[in-house]
Design an enzyme around this catalytic site. Sequence first.
Site, PDB file in Angstrom:
ATOM      1  N   GLU A 174       0.816  -1.223   0.000  1.00 16.84           N
ATOM      2  CA  GLU A 174       0.000   0.000   0.000  1.00 16.84           C
ATOM      3  C   GLU A 174       0.845   1.266   0.000  1.00 16.84           C
ATOM      4  O   GLU A 174       0.375   2.331  -0.421  1.00 16.84           O
ATOM      5  CB  GLU A 174      -0.975   0.012   1.176  1.00 16.84           C
ATOM      6  CG  GLU A 174      -0.377  -0.253   2.526  1.00 16.84           C
ATOM      7  CD  GLU A 174      -0.495  -1.700   2.948  1.00 16.84           C
ATOM      8  OE1 GLU A 174      -0.721  -1.950   4.146  1.00 16.84           O
ATOM      9  OE2 GLU A 174      -0.332  -2.594   2.085  1.00 16.84           O
ATOM     10  N   GLY A 222       7.833 -10.955   1.969  1.00 14.80           N
ATOM     11  CA  GLY A 222       7.509 -10.115   3.110  1.00 14.80           C
ATOM     12  C   GLY A 222       8.010 -10.751   4.395  1.00 14.80           C
ATOM     13  O   GLY A 222       8.912 -11.593   4.383  1.00 14.80           O
ATOM     14  N   GLU A 225       6.289 -13.604   9.736  1.00 19.41           N
ATOM     15  CA  GLU A 225       4.994 -13.748  10.406  1.00 19.41           C
ATOM     16  C   GLU A 225       3.842 -13.699   9.416  1.00 19.41           C
ATOM     17  O   GLU A 225       2.901 -14.495   9.498  1.00 19.41           O
ATOM     18  CB  GLU A 225       4.830 -12.676  11.479  1.00 19.41           C
ATOM     19  CG  GLU A 225       5.718 -12.891  12.688  1.00 19.41           C
ATOM     20  CD  GLU A 225       5.583 -14.296  13.273  1.00 19.41           C
ATOM     21  OE1 GLU A 225       4.441 -14.723  13.523  1.00 19.41           O
ATOM     22  OE2 GLU A 225       6.606 -14.957  13.458  1.00 19.41           O
ATOM     23  N   GLY A 227       4.089 -14.405   6.259  1.00 19.14           N
ATOM     24  CA  GLY A 227       4.221 -15.619   5.461  1.00 19.14           C
ATOM     25  C   GLY A 227       3.593 -16.824   6.131  1.00 19.14           C
ATOM     26  O   GLY A 227       2.943 -17.650   5.484  1.00 19.14           O
ATOM     27  N   GLU A 244       9.260 -15.889   0.075  1.00 17.40           N
ATOM     28  CA  GLU A 244      10.571 -15.296   0.368  1.00 17.40           C
ATOM     29  C   GLU A 244      10.350 -14.390   1.557  1.00 17.40           C
ATOM     30  O   GLU A 244       9.686 -13.353   1.447  1.00 17.40           O
ATOM     31  CB  GLU A 244      11.100 -14.533  -0.846  1.00 17.40           C
ATOM     32  CG  GLU A 244      12.557 -14.124  -0.709  1.00 17.40           C
ATOM     33  CD  GLU A 244      12.744 -12.731  -0.169  1.00 17.40           C
ATOM     34  OE1 GLU A 244      13.056 -12.611   1.048  1.00 17.40           O
ATOM     35  OE2 GLU A 244      12.584 -11.767  -0.919  1.00 17.40           O
ATOM     36  N   CYS A 278      15.926  -7.289   2.437  1.00 12.91           N
ATOM     37  CA  CYS A 278      15.793  -8.573   3.123  1.00 12.91           C
ATOM     38  C   CYS A 278      17.155  -9.226   3.347  1.00 12.91           C
ATOM     39  O   CYS A 278      17.393  -9.837   4.381  1.00 12.91           O
ATOM     40  CB  CYS A 278      14.910  -9.516   2.312  1.00 12.91           C
ATOM     41  SG  CYS A 278      13.212  -8.939   2.077  1.00 12.91           S
ATOM     42  N   GLU A 376      14.826  -8.568  13.060  1.00 10.21           N
ATOM     43  CA  GLU A 376      15.182  -7.998  11.763  1.00 10.21           C
ATOM     44  C   GLU A 376      15.009  -6.480  11.814  1.00 10.21           C
ATOM     45  O   GLU A 376      13.893  -5.982  11.982  1.00 10.21           O
ATOM     46  CB  GLU A 376      14.327  -8.583  10.640  1.00 10.21           C
ATOM     47  CG  GLU A 376      14.760  -8.088   9.274  1.00 10.21           C
ATOM     48  CD  GLU A 376      14.103  -8.815   8.124  1.00 10.21           C
ATOM     49  OE1 GLU A 376      14.672  -8.822   7.031  1.00 10.21           O
ATOM     50  OE2 GLU A 376      13.006  -9.382   8.328  1.00 10.21           O
TER      51      GLU A 376
END
Length: 489
Positions: A174, A222, A225, A227, A244, A278, A376
Amino acid sequence: MAQLFIGNEWCESLTRRTHPVINPSTLEKIDQVPESDSKDVDRAVTAAKQAQKEWKKIPGVEKAHLLHEIAQKIRNDNKEIAKLLTLESGKPLIESLDCVEWVAACFDYYAEIGRHERGFSLPPVAPHQVNFTIKEPYGVVACIVPFNFPLLLMSWKVAPAIAAGNTVVVKPAEQTPLSTLRMARAFELLPVGVVNVVTGTGEEVGDPLVRHPDVDMIAFTGSTEVGKGIMRLAADRVKKVNLELGSIDPLIVFEDADLEVAVPGAAWARYLNAGQVCTSSKRIYVAESIAGEFVRRFVEHTKTIRVGDPMNPETDVGPLISEEQLRKVEKQVEKGLKAGGELLYGGKRAPGLKGWYYLPTVITKVKRDNPLFNEEVFGPIAAISTFKTEDEAIEEANNSLYGLGASIYTGSLKTAMRAMEEIKAGSFWINDPLSDNDAGPFGGMRQSGFGRELGLEGLDAFRETKHVHLDYVMERKSYWFPYKNRSVP
């Protein structure tokens, strides 16, 4: 106002709701996009399902021609697309221009590899038999894309998916939908419904897209969590998923590394795209014998990195994507310092700038239980630790739930090959962190996901294999019923 792209037509959302897209460097509104819901998702999926019936039959050479045309159209519009990408993401313009070229190259690559093979011939087990495999598309693929590389990660899904004969529905993040919608003009070259783009939130668009009964596969990039949530939603219908996910990638600087190379390389590997990558090097381990010199040089190099307006060609690092992300990074830095980390540079918002800017930051004395090594951090935070032995370095690198990528600097082939074999990572970079190759597969181990993008593996991710057994002589087999006619050995 930007519009949805459904069935090769530009249209408004049925909800008529919109949400603004904000420039993270100026905090000004750039545009607004439709805030769609399940009804718009259904329109897009229906268009994709109808198109897939014919698209899967189109010969590979024709698909290849269309994908090459898409690549050329993207290159023709590269400056306009790149500018829009920079405005909505805060990515420096030079990076956006690079990114648009990588996107075009991805479509060129799958134009060729997509027509390369469709299966293999197998040796039969009896006379007058033929065995072979064919690889078929899944059908309709939902492509859910994050904000940090919205065009590149979209192309890694869309290009192989349509080359394999699928049709797609793309949901951009978004925060960064505009460049995707702008690039969708290139998809006007395709038959109606092959590529569709629907904008909105994960709750209003992402969930209905994943749940939709006519979506056969979900390709997602993304957080881990999210995923996991997609896997749960997909499980009810046993849908194919390609994920991924997140990571906290290590970078190891061994004692024999050339610091003239390793220092700027490590800084680029951590600060690229304001640390919102990432595979960025979120855990930096340096041999104790060279750590003092490495850190001194690293801090001095970090001070030279120019933070500011991403439209300025001299800018190295732009803003973070949102106020929410900026506050999250601030809290992570605070926790990391409380856990024993030592701040050497940065650690605050960039002064004198209006947008969501955070200074490139250097924190040393980071231990394995420090949140900076266990969460992360999607921001320009270089967390540095030391090691004494090669064994310790490899052990620390593997001390993670994740395994997306890993990087090392060394002049020793023996050290490099041992680390490559023992460190769990889907991508392993030796003396050149974060470089991609369209022909090389990309994806994670452990909780960094499964499945692969790019390479032949990236094409196979969007195909399923069918084994065909042909006997070209129609005859009764001796091993059929009744068994009384067979002799027992």
